[in-house]
Design an enzyme around this catalytic site. Structure first.
Site, short mmCIF file in Angstrom:
data_model
loop_
_atom_site.label_atom_id
_atom_site.label_comp_id
_atom_site.label_asym_id
_atom_site.label_seq_id
_atom_site.Cartn_x
_atom_site.Cartn_y
_atom_site.Cartn_z
CE LYS A 238 -3.91 2.06 -0.07
NZ LYS A 238 -4.90 1.82 -1.11
CB SER B 274 -3.46 -0.85 -3.62
OG SER B 274 -4.63 -0.09 -3.49
#
Length: 364
Positions: free
Chosen positions: A163, A233
């Site tokens: 992330k 992401s």
């Protein structure tokens, strides 16, 4: 004697981005040990773009809930990876990853069990996002997470989830005022560059690309460079890179294992079906499938198997949203339901237009 560890993965449905009640209930029932939680993945129902604050909303709800069970510093060590966007029929859900002391030794089992490693890098400056500084930070972080998990060989790594941060207008202005402008002030493009830099960092750490082949110019441009096991992401809710390595290790016991494949394009099921066959899984509803994780991307050529697609031409809906819903539908048919973790935006994550897929399986 080294203590064996055992991974536990719990999938729970989500009624809203702040719906942590299922996790609370599992903790109360003793099926989740908050002290053992290493990471929580979430599929939230926002747009998955820069202004998708369902991710931050979910992270806030998780942190507030965990603070009722853990010290503040322990909460900060848990990787909270929210992936926005449940287009089509993708179902919002949580995946809770725990590392426990093994209840029983592996006995005479020759194969390795699921292993989990986590590392959070120091915060990035806005001007470092999408540049070699991020590539190098993620590569170092992946190696650290592998060591934490006791995964010796890169061949035993099957999925690396990062992330990563993005550049907002405010962050870009802050960097410019300091005389260090970001690589791009376009907030949406910064998401792709951040994912791309993170993915190339994973590829470097796993030996999938040579260090001399990676440069700032290649990030987000040379899609011949990619990782077969990367999932990145980006989000507005953080400035660090939160890294979760999922692989197999002899230092872990228990019934869970992980395997992976790569989709060559958005309708390529050959690798996924081969993956299911290797694990002895039945297509269309095998209860031994604990979780399916995948990346989705619209091919940059504008074509899929020779036919024109319009995902890149839609000015109303981002191509990542189209791809996420489309690939989610393809994979849901294999799994037998749509509570699957499909993330859009696959720059340097698998071949152009394709993406990595991993399945966590409960063995008999």
């Amino acid at each position: 004697m080294t203590t064996l560890r055992e991974a536990r993965v719990t999938r729970l449905s989500m009624a809203a981005p702040d719906d942590v009640a299922p996790i609370e209930a599992a903790i109360a029932a003793g099926t989740i040990d908050p002290a053992a939680i290493r990471a929580v993945f979430g599929k939230t129902e926002g747009n998955g773009c820069v202004n998708d604050f369902t991710r931050a909303f979910a992270v806030r709800a998780l942190r507030d809930m965990l603070k009722g069970h853990l010290a503040a510093d322990a909460v900060e060590r848990v990787a909270l990876v929210m992936s926005g966007g449940t287009e089509g029929a993708l179902a919002p859900h949580w995946l809770v990853f725990e590392a426990l002391d093994a209840a029983t030794p592996p006995g005479d089992r020759a194969d390795k069990a699921l292993a989990i490693g986590v590392h959070v890098t120091p915060p990035m400056a806005p001007e470092e996002i999408g540049r070699m500084a991020q590539v190098e930070a993620v590569a170092a972080g992946v190696r650290t997470a592998m060591a934490n998990a006791g995964i010796v060989s890169p061949d035993d790594v099957h999925f690396v989830q990062v992330k990563c941060p993005l550049v907002t207008a405010e962050r870009a202005a802050y960097a410019a005022r300091r005389g260090t402008p970001p690589r791009t002030a376009d907030t949406l493009k910064s998401m792709g560059l951040s994912r791309g830099a993170s993915s190339l960092g994973i590829a470097l750490a796993l030996g999938e690309v040579a260090e001399g082949d990676v440069s700032e110019a290649a990030i987000g441009a040379d899609f011949g460079l990619f990782s077969r096991r990367a999932s990145a992401s980006s989000g507005v809710e953080l400035m660090s890179n939160e890294i979760v390595v999922l692989g197999r290790s002899a230092g872990w016991s228990g019934p869970l294992t992980i395997d992976s494949a790569v989709m060559a394009d958005a309708v390529d099921l050959s690798g996924v079906l081969g993956l299911f066959a290797r694990q002895g899984l039945t297509v269309g509803g095998d209860r031994r499938v604990v979780a399916l994780l995948a990346k989705a991307e619209a091919s940059s050529t504008g074509r899929l198997r020779g036919f024109r697609h319009t995902m890149l031409d839609d000015s109303d809906i981002a191509a990542t949203r189209h791809a996420r819903g489309f690939v989610g539908g393809v994979l849901a048919g294999v799994v037998g339901h749509a509570e699957i973790y499909v993330s859009g935006g696959a720059e340097h994550q698998g071949p152009d237009g394709g993406g990595p897929v991993a399945v966590i399986v409960r063995r008999d």
